[in-house]
Structure formats: structure tokens, C-alpha cells
Design a protein around this motif. Structure first.
Motif, PDB file in Angstrom:
ATOM      1  N   GLY A  72     179.953  18.902 126.843  1.00 44.69           N
ATOM      2  CA  GLY A  72     178.653  19.543 127.033  1.00 44.69           C
ATOM      3  C   GLY A  72     178.274  20.453 125.880  1.00 44.69           C
ATOM      4  O   GLY A  72     177.270  21.142 125.941  1.00 44.69           O
ATOM      5  N   CYS A  73     179.067  20.469 124.823  1.00 46.04           N
ATOM      6  CA  CYS A  73     178.791  21.368 123.688  1.00 46.04           C
ATOM      7  C   CYS A  73     177.986  20.616 122.628  1.00 46.04           C
ATOM      8  O   CYS A  73     178.502  20.267 121.561  1.00 46.04           O
ATOM      9  CB  CYS A  73     180.093  21.899 123.102  1.00 46.04           C
ATOM     10  SG  CYS A  73     181.039  22.849 124.289  1.00 46.04           S
ATOM     11  N   TYR A  74     176.720  20.389 122.925  1.00 44.36           N
ATOM     12  CA  TYR A  74     175.893  19.575 122.031  1.00 44.36           C
ATOM     13  C   TYR A  74     175.593  20.276 120.710  1.00 44.36           C
ATOM     14  O   TYR A  74     175.508  19.639 119.671  1.00 44.36           O
ATOM     15  CB  TYR A  74     174.592  19.165 122.737  1.00 44.36           C
ATOM     16  CG  TYR A  74     174.846  18.137 123.811  1.00 44.36           C
ATOM     17  CD1 TYR A  74     174.918  16.792 123.484  1.00 44.36           C
ATOM     18  CD2 TYR A  74     175.066  18.513 125.121  1.00 44.36           C
ATOM     19  CE1 TYR A  74     175.177  15.845 124.448  1.00 44.36           C
ATOM     20  CE2 TYR A  74     175.331  17.572 126.097  1.00 44.36           C
ATOM     21  CZ  TYR A  74     175.383  16.246 125.759  1.00 44.36           C
ATOM     22  OH  TYR A  74     175.649  15.312 126.715  1.00 44.36           O
ATOM     23  N   GLU A  76     177.517  22.254 119.099  1.00 41.77           N
ATOM     24  CA  GLU A  76     178.708  22.128 118.273  1.00 41.77           C
ATOM     25  C   GLU A  76     178.898  20.698 117.784  1.00 41.77           C
ATOM     26  O   GLU A  76     179.488  20.460 116.740  1.00 41.77           O
ATOM     27  CB  GLU A  76     179.959  22.568 119.062  1.00 41.77           C
ATOM     28  CG  GLU A  76     180.058  24.069 119.307  1.00 41.77           C
ATOM     29  CD  GLU A  76     179.206  24.547 120.474  1.00 41.77           C
ATOM     30  OE1 GLU A  76     178.371  23.773 120.985  1.00 41.77           O
ATOM     31  OE2 GLU A  76     179.378  25.709 120.877  1.00 41.77           O
TER      32      GLU A  76
ATOM     33  N   ASP B 374     176.020  14.375 130.023  1.00 44.60           N
ATOM     34  CA  ASP B 374     174.888  15.282 129.941  1.00 44.60           C
ATOM     35  C   ASP B 374     174.904  16.348 131.028  1.00 44.60           C
ATOM     36  O   ASP B 374     174.467  17.467 130.827  1.00 44.60           O
ATOM     37  CB  ASP B 374     173.589  14.478 130.160  1.00 44.60           C
ATOM     38  CG  ASP B 374     173.025  14.016 128.841  1.00 44.60           C
ATOM     39  OD1 ASP B 374     173.775  14.036 127.853  1.00 44.60           O
ATOM     40  OD2 ASP B 374     171.849  13.640 128.816  1.00 44.60           O
ATOM     41  N   VAL B 377     176.141  19.922 130.623  1.00 45.16           N
ATOM     42  CA  VAL B 377     175.240  20.945 130.121  1.00 45.16           C
ATOM     43  C   VAL B 377     174.234  21.283 131.200  1.00 45.16           C
ATOM     44  O   VAL B 377     174.046  22.427 131.566  1.00 45.16           O
ATOM     45  CB  VAL B 377     174.479  20.446 128.876  1.00 45.16           C
ATOM     46  CG1 VAL B 377     173.449  21.473 128.476  1.00 45.16           C
ATOM     47  CG2 VAL B 377     175.465  20.230 127.759  1.00 45.16           C
ATOM     48  N   ARG B 385     168.902  21.409 128.484  1.00 47.20           N
ATOM     49  CA  ARG B 385     170.045  21.754 127.672  1.00 47.20           C
ATOM     50  C   ARG B 385     169.702  22.681 126.510  1.00 47.20           C
ATOM     51  O   ARG B 385     169.936  22.363 125.358  1.00 47.20           O
ATOM     52  CB  ARG B 385     170.714  20.489 127.143  1.00 47.20           C
ATOM     53  CG  ARG B 385     169.762  19.552 126.427  1.00 47.20           C
ATOM     54  CD  ARG B 385     170.505  18.713 125.456  1.00 47.20           C
ATOM     55  NE  ARG B 385     171.109  17.537 126.015  1.00 47.20           N
ATOM     56  CZ  ARG B 385     171.378  16.457 125.303  1.00 47.20           C
ATOM     57  NH1 ARG B 385     171.084  16.406 124.021  1.00 47.20           N
ATOM     58  NH2 ARG B 385     171.948  15.417 125.859  1.00 47.20           N
ATOM     59  N   PRO B 386     169.147  23.880 126.829  1.00 45.89           N
ATOM     60  CA  PRO B 386     168.814  24.774 125.735  1.00 45.89           C
ATOM     61  C   PRO B 386     170.054  25.364 125.052  1.00 45.89           C
ATOM     62  O   PRO B 386     170.098  25.475 123.847  1.00 45.89           O
ATOM     63  CB  PRO B 386     167.965  25.863 126.390  1.00 45.89           C
ATOM     64  CG  PRO B 386     168.368  25.846 127.822  1.00 45.89           C
ATOM     65  CD  PRO B 386     168.836  24.471 128.128  1.00 45.89           C
ATOM     66  N   PRO B 388     174.468  25.273 125.116  1.00 46.49           N
ATOM     67  CA  PRO B 388     175.612  24.583 125.709  1.00 46.49           C
ATOM     68  C   PRO B 388     176.385  25.509 126.640  1.00 46.49           C
ATOM     69  O   PRO B 388     176.534  26.678 126.353  1.00 46.49           O
ATOM     70  CB  PRO B 388     176.460  24.227 124.498  1.00 46.49           C
ATOM     71  CG  PRO B 388     176.110  25.247 123.470  1.00 46.49           C
ATOM     72  CD  PRO B 388     174.694  25.637 123.724  1.00 46.49           C
ATOM     73  N   SER B 389     176.818  24.991 127.716  1.00 51.53           N
ATOM     74  CA  SER B 389     177.752  25.735 128.552  1.00 51.53           C
ATOM     75  C   SER B 389     179.128  25.348 128.061  1.00 51.53           C
ATOM     76  O   SER B 389     179.328  24.306 127.489  1.00 51.53           O
ATOM     77  CB  SER B 389     177.577  25.338 130.007  1.00 51.53           C
ATOM     78  OG  SER B 389     178.721  24.700 130.490  1.00 51.53           O
TER      79      SER B 389
END
Lengths: 270, 452
Positions: A72-74, A76, B374, B377, B385-386, B388-389
Motif C-alpha cells: 500500500g506504499c504507492y 514509495e 489497492d 491504501v 489514496r492520498p 500511503p498507510s
């Protein structure tokens, strides 16, 4: 954009491609293979060269961005994906011995900015199995023999992401497996059947670290199902699953060898 | 504000007890195998899945229209229809119906919606005794635990666990683990409650817009007993349970039980068209975050869910974690994409309880894309997705930001208020649903009869 590296030797004509065109293939060695299993990268290179492919290894390559994106670390993942697209985006064909990296690039490469290089990379990336089976349509590996019983594991990315093998959930689909089709052409290979053949091994990328207990249990279970069938070795076209299973085997003091499919096709002996 | 549920840690505890873990894994895998066998018997299985998915997408895209159609038909059939914006309003409506008649005891069949609304504690705090009549649900009630699985609430328990529990609560033989004996103990103890009850409650698997009918699928017949014995039947329905026609119902009935347990159909598939003579029937249509979810790009498709639990049975993580590890009403693959829409912070880490293997997506009878990364996030940011978690542990570090709980931004960035009277909901709901659905990819317009 990076300059396209010079090729060594003369490019070969690839029979499976459109017409009689000549092309270069860029080899993408996944980061974890580069770090932990360099011999798998070497086996892939040797195998492709044996098959007459003109292979280029862009040295600037790092990672496809999958570990970050799957967590989920887009943000990065963005720079890594964009770098990957810059390094590989100008090739007509990119081959990598990893179903999960291929799945990421083909189906989930959304963190970086859109660019012609990125679109090119997304369109032209193949898992090694796909490249051999679908593009080159190679059916003979005359240099290889492997007189052993093999437990073949195919990754979830390869099965459900790339359609490299039929999945058990889709009960009406015809049963097929591209990795198995390739491996079965190596004289001596005998497959053992085991329970829950396409259940996840539990690796799941960063899942193995963040959900350690469940991940390990899944790995132990997968190993137990395989070991019940008494294989001589465990083979997969995804080294990441094997990394996880190997770790589980070591902790249980199980002495069973693990091979990437490329090693067997390249003529490794046990 | 509650801290995030640590599913990984809870799962580790569950795994430490190998007896329960191995049993759950084997039991549910066997269920998955039964599902495969059942699907094999239906040559048009994949066609049915596609059809079911399209009917749901069509219905969700025209939700307000079908809800109003249902309301009109149900009212014409003699049902009293209520609208509840959220859990509290739902619970209050149930309470008021009971209080008005001075009713102090309620028998109910299993309903995940009433779990979601936490109806039981709400009523108990107001002096109303609630008896769950589904065996598994009753076991969980007696053990003061929430359900661990949406169709087998106590599936994580062994018969030994149940024998011990019943001996403590009912004084039965703690050493008799025979399932028939234990079911008999339960029956002897709950049947008097059913016979005495003045009010019964059920959920609904489907509600049919064109007929105003409510469809309840059970195996124990307890829903029918709860609905038919007392003179008052209250039925709680999530607004996403609506389907257009009886013809489309056939598609879902064929898929539901085959996907769930591998049986062709449940023992009882009961259609309630209205109150029987001299009786009263109330239907409560509950939103509780569903309209907001319909506007969330990455979450709306979870509204297609028909609660069969096939995704749980096939999930290698769920089978080794146990349903209670998720700390949520809905658990397993569907739970991890649904729960963050209820309470973002509390359930922000659930989407990480997945290896992204994709098995769930491929058994889902309504083709929900359950396993996409997806959601990890979106899980923390209400569908967008503003930022990242970050999953704690590993190299990812701790998550950076947290949304306040209880208020979910919809796609336009507006916060959906948790307050408001049924009257305002009644007015707001149709345009709200419609506006959100129309811009949604995959939303289908048009006449349903062309699809079936």
C-alpha cells in the motif's frame, strides 16, 4: 531516458515472434534473486543464451516496486517503478524469472507516472515461462536431464495473475500448466501429486514479515503436503515462494533441495 | 477512538492452539472442496456468476428506484416499512416496536446485520431478553462471543467446547460430545422461549423489489419458527440485499448454498410476502454506511456480497487465523474490504491479512474483486489514496496518519453525517444513491429482464 546498452554478439532470429524480425531481450533479475539467489539469475541468462537469444542485462536495474506497492506504499513505489520503466522501457522484450514481478508490471504498475516507456514495459514484460512457452515455443531442452521426482509449486501470481496454469477455483476450465509443460520436456522428470496444489505457500511478500505466524503456518502446511508425496526436490518458477518454503524447511531441519525452474531447464544436476 | 485491531497478533494466539487451528483449517477446506464439487455439477456456473454480478451491479446502480419499488409493494402486502439511517436508528426502531406492546422477550434467527448494529446489547440494556435460535449463534451468545464465521458462527469451536459450555449454562453432560445430543440440549432450552415469545426477528438474504417479498435461507428452520410462532415479526434488511425480480432470485438461490457449503440449497428457503392473518410484520431497511460505501471507488463492489462465506472457506489466512482474530462483524476476505468503511482507524490493518493470492475473488459467486492490493491504501483512507498507510513491522514502519473514526469521507470529500431522523433519510436516500452510482465504472443501467 537511459541509453540503450550495446549488445554483444549477433542477435538471433526468434521463431515465435512476428515475422522473421530480430530482437534483443532485456533480462530483469528480480532484486531478491540478485541478492539471495544470484545463481538463478545466471541460470536464466545461460538458458536464454543456449536458446540463441541475444540477452542484454541493463546494469542500472533495481526492483519493480512490487514490495512497496503490495504494502500500500504507492508513494514509495513511485520512484522505483519510474526507474524500472526508464531502464527497461525501450526494449521490445523484457524477460524475468518471476511470476510476481511480471504480474506486478503487467497488471499493477500504477504507482509511477504514465510514460511511453512505462506503457512499453507493461506491454513487453514476460515471465520466463511465458517467454519460453508462448513466445519462443520451446519444447526441447536437449542439454538437460533430471532423473528425479519433482514437487512443482506454481505461485499465485503466476496462476491467478498471469494465467500460467489453471486454478482449482475455476472448476470448468480445462486443466493446464505452462511450467509443467516445459518441465515435462526434460527427460527423467517425474512429477509427484500433492494435496491443495494451488493453495498459497504463505509468502505473500511483506505478508511474511507482518503476519509472521500465519505465513509460517501456511509454509509448514505446504511443505507437509508436498513431503507426503515423497519428492526428491521442490521446484517453482517463482523463487520468492521457494525462499519462504526453504526457510520453513530449514527451521524444521528438513533436508530437501529447492530449484528454480530455470535451473532444471538449464541442465542442473541434483 | 479505538486502536487498530491487531489481526496478526490475534491470529498468532489462535495458531498457538494447534487443535483448534488444524480443525478449522480442515473443516473449511472440506467446505471449499464441497463447493468445488457442487459447482462442477452446474455446467453454466461461470455464466451464473457473471449474471449474479451484473444483476447486483445493475441493482446497486439503481438502488433508490428498487428500494422505493420494494417499499410500495411491501406496504401493499401489509408490511410496515421503516428506514434506518444507521445502527442506532435501527436499534431504536426495534426497541420502540417492542416497547409499544410491552414486549420483554425477543426470539431471533441469525442476522449479521443485527450483529453489525449491536442490537442485542442495545435491547438487553433496555430490559429486553433476546434469545438467539440458530444453534451456532446461540452457542456464541451463551459464550459471550461474537460470531467467528458468517454462516457458521461457532465453527471455531469443537464439540467438546460446546459440551463444556452447555454443561455450564444448561447443566447438561459435559462429557457427552455427541452432536445430536448437544443439538437436543439446545432445542429443549430454546424451544420454550420460542413458544412463549410475543415477538420474533429475522434478517433477510434477499428482498425482491417487484413482489415486496423477503427471502430467508436457513438450515435449522429456526427463522421460520421465530417468524411464525409469535404474532409480531420484525425483519432487518441491509439496503444492498435488494434484487429486482423473482426471476433474478433464482440466479442467487442457485449460487448461494453451493458456494457456501456445497449443498444445492438450504433446508429452508422461506419467502415472506406479508403478515399472516392477525399478525404484524415490520421491515427495517438499514443503510448504516452503505450509501457512503456505494460512493467509494474501491469499496462499492463489496455491496454485491450475498454473505455465502465462500471467500472465508477458501482463504488460507482466515482458516489459520480464526474469525475472531479480525475483531469485526465481517471477517475473512470480505471483512477486510468491508470493515474499514465502518470505522477507518479501528480496521485500518485488516486489509493486510491477505497474501493477495486471489483465491477469494475466484470463488466469489458475485465476482467481487476481493484481493486487490489497492485496498491496503484505501483501507485507511476511505476509498482514496492520498497518503500511503503503512503496515507496522517489517520495513514499512508505522502508519503515519489516522482519520477520525465515525465519519467517512465520500468520493466528493463530503462527510456523511451519522445523525438525522428517518424522515430526512427517507428524503435523502434516493438522490444520494443515484448520484454516486452513476459515475461508477461497472454500473449497469437498463432493464433487468434483459439480463436474466
Amino acid at each position: 531516458m537511459l541509453e540503450r546498452p550495446q549488445t554483444s554478439g549477433s542477435a538471433q532470429t526468434l521463431p515465435g515472434l512476428q515475422g522473421e524480425m530480430t530482437m534483443q531481450v532485456a533480462l530483469m533479475v528480480p532484486c531478491y534473486i540478485d541478492m539471495f539467489y544470484p545463481h538463478v539469475g545466471i541460470a536464466t541468462l545461460e538458458l536464454l543464451e543456449r536458446l540463441g537469444v541475444d540477452v542484454i542485462y541493463p546494469k542500472e536495474q533495481t526492483c519493480c516496486g512490487q514490495p512497496m506497492a503490495n504494502s500500500g506504499c504507492y508513494e514509495e513505489a513511485r520512484a522505483t517503478e519510474e526507474h524500472c520503466a526508464r531502464v527497461f522501457g525501450s526494449f521490445d522484450c523484457v524477460v524475468t524469472p518471476s511470476g510476481s514481478c511480471t504480474h506486478h508490471i503487467r497488471n499493477k504498475f500504477t504507482a509511477g507516472a504514465d510514460s511511453p516507456e512505462k506503457q512499453n514495459l507493461v506491454r513487453n514484460t514476460y515471465d520466463l515461462v511465458e517467454f519460453l512457452h508462448d513466445v519462443l515455443k520451446i519444447r526441447e531442452f536437449p542439454w538437460a536431464t533430471f532423473e528425479h521426482k519433482v514437487a512443482l509449486h506454481t505461485s499465485c501470481s503466476a496462476i491467478r495473475g498471469l494465467n500460467m496454469a489453471s486454478m482449482s477455483e475455476r472448476v470448468h476450465d480445462s486443466v493446464f500448466s505452462k511450467p509443467k509443460a516445459l518441465l515435462s520436456r526434460v527427460p527423467g522428470v517425474e512429477f509427484v501429486e500433492f494435496e491443495r496444489v494451488d493453495e498459497c505457500c504463505g509468502f505473500g511478500g511483506t505478508f511474511a514479515a507482518t503476519e509472521e505466524a500465519v505465513s509460517a503456518r501456511m509454509g509448514y502446511d505446504k511443505l507437509a503436503f508436498m513431503q507426503k508425496a515423497l519428492p526428491d526436490c521442490i521446484v517453482s518458477s517463482d523463487m520468492s515462494c521457494l525462499m519462504h518454503l526453504q526457510g520453513c524447511a530449514r527451521r524444521q531441519k528438513q533436508d530437501i533441495p529447492f530449484y528454480h525452474l530455470a535451473e532444471i531447464l538449464n541442465g542442473v544436476s541434483l | 477512538m479505538s486502536s487498530p485491531v491487531d489481526q496478526a497478533k490475534n491470529a498468532e494466539k489462535f495458531l498457538a492452539d494447534t487443535v483448534h487451528e488444524e480443525r478449522l483449517d480442515k473443516l473449511l477446506w472440506a467446505m471449499r472442496m464441497r463447493r468445488d464439487a457442487a459447482a462442477r455439477q452446474v455446467p453454466e456456473w461461470e455464466e451464473l456468476r457473471t449474471l449474479a454480478s451484473e444483476i447486483k451491479e445493475h441493482t446497486l446502480s439503481n438502488l433508490s428506484q428498487y428500494l422505493l419499488q420494494f417499499e410500495a409493494r411491501a406496504a401493499a402486502n401489509g408490511m410496515i416499512v421503516h428506514w434506518a439511517r444507521d445502527a442506532h436508528e435501527h436499534n431504536q426502531i426495534v426497541y420502540e416496536i417492542l416497547a409499544e406492546q410491552g414486549i420483554e422477550a425477543l426470539v431471533k434467527s441469525k442476522s449479521m446485520l443485527t450483529e453489525e448494529c449491536e442490537l442485542r446489547p442495545f435491547l438487553e440494556r433496555r430490559g429486553i431478553r433476546v434469545t438467539e435460535t440458530d444453534l451456532g449463534e446461540r452457542i456464541q451468545q451463551l459464550d459471550d462471543q461474537p460470531p467467528g464465521h458468517i454462516i457458521g458462527p461457532s465453527i471455531h469451536k469443537t464439540t467438546k467446547d460446546v459440551a463444556v459450555l452447555f454443561s455450564q449454562k444448561y447443566g447438561s453432560d459435559p462429557n457427552n460430545e455427541d452432536a445430536a445430543y448437544l443439538a437436543g440440549v439446545m432445542r429443549e432450552n430454546t424451544r420454550p422461549d420460542i413458544l412463549k415469545a410475543r415477538a420474533g426477528m429475522t434478517g433477510a438474504n434477499f428482498v425482491v423489489a417487484e413482489t415486496g417479498a423477503i427471502v430467508v435461507a436457513t438450515n435449522e428452520g429456526n427463522a421460520d419458527l421465530s417468524a411464525h410462532t409469535p404474532l409480531l415479526h420484525i425483519c432487518s434488511v441491509g439496503i444492498e440485499k435488494i434484487i429486482p425480480t423473482t426471476e433474478s432470485l433464482a440466479v442467487f438461490v442457485r449460487l448461494l448454498t453451493r458456494s457456501a457449503t456445497g449443498d444445492t440449497i438450504t433446508q429452508y428457503t422461506s419467502t415472506f410476502r406479508g403478515p399472516r392473518q392477525g399478525a404484524t410484520m415490520h421491515v427495517i431497511l438499514v443503510d448504516n454506511g452503505r450509501s457512503a460505501r456505494l460512493g467509494m471507488k474501491r469499496f462499492w463492489h463489496s455491496l454485491k456480497c450475498i454473505r455465502c462465506a465462500a471467500c472465508m472457506n477458501t482463504c488460507p489466512v482466515y482458516r489459520r487465523s480464526g474469525g475472531l482474530s479480525y475483531g469485526s462483524t465481517y471477517m475473512g476476505p470480505i471483512g477486510i474490504i468491508m470493515m474499514p468503511t465502518f470505522e477507518i482507524r479501528k480496521y485500518s490493518e485488516l486489509p493486510f491479512a491477505s497474501t493477495l493470492n486471489g483465491s477469494c475473488t475466484n470463488v466469489c459467486p458475485v465476482k467481487i474483486d476481493i484481493h486487490e492490493a489497492d485496498l491496503r491504501v484505501a483501507g485507511s483512507h476511505g476509498g482514496e489514496r492520498p497518503n500511503p498507510s503503512r503496515k507496522k513491522g517489517g520495513h514499512a514502519g508505522r502508519r503515519q496518519s489516522a482519520q477520525p473514526s465515525g465519519a467517512l469521507p465520500n468520493r466528493d470529500g463530503h462527510t456523511v453525517s451519522r445523525t438525522g431522523s428517518p424522515a430526512t433519510l427517507r428524503r435523502l436516500q434516493p438522490p444520494e444513491c443515484m448520484g454516486q452510482a452513476q459515475g461508477r465504472p461497472g454500473g449497469r443501467q437498463g432493464n433487468i429482464s434483459r439480463m436474466v
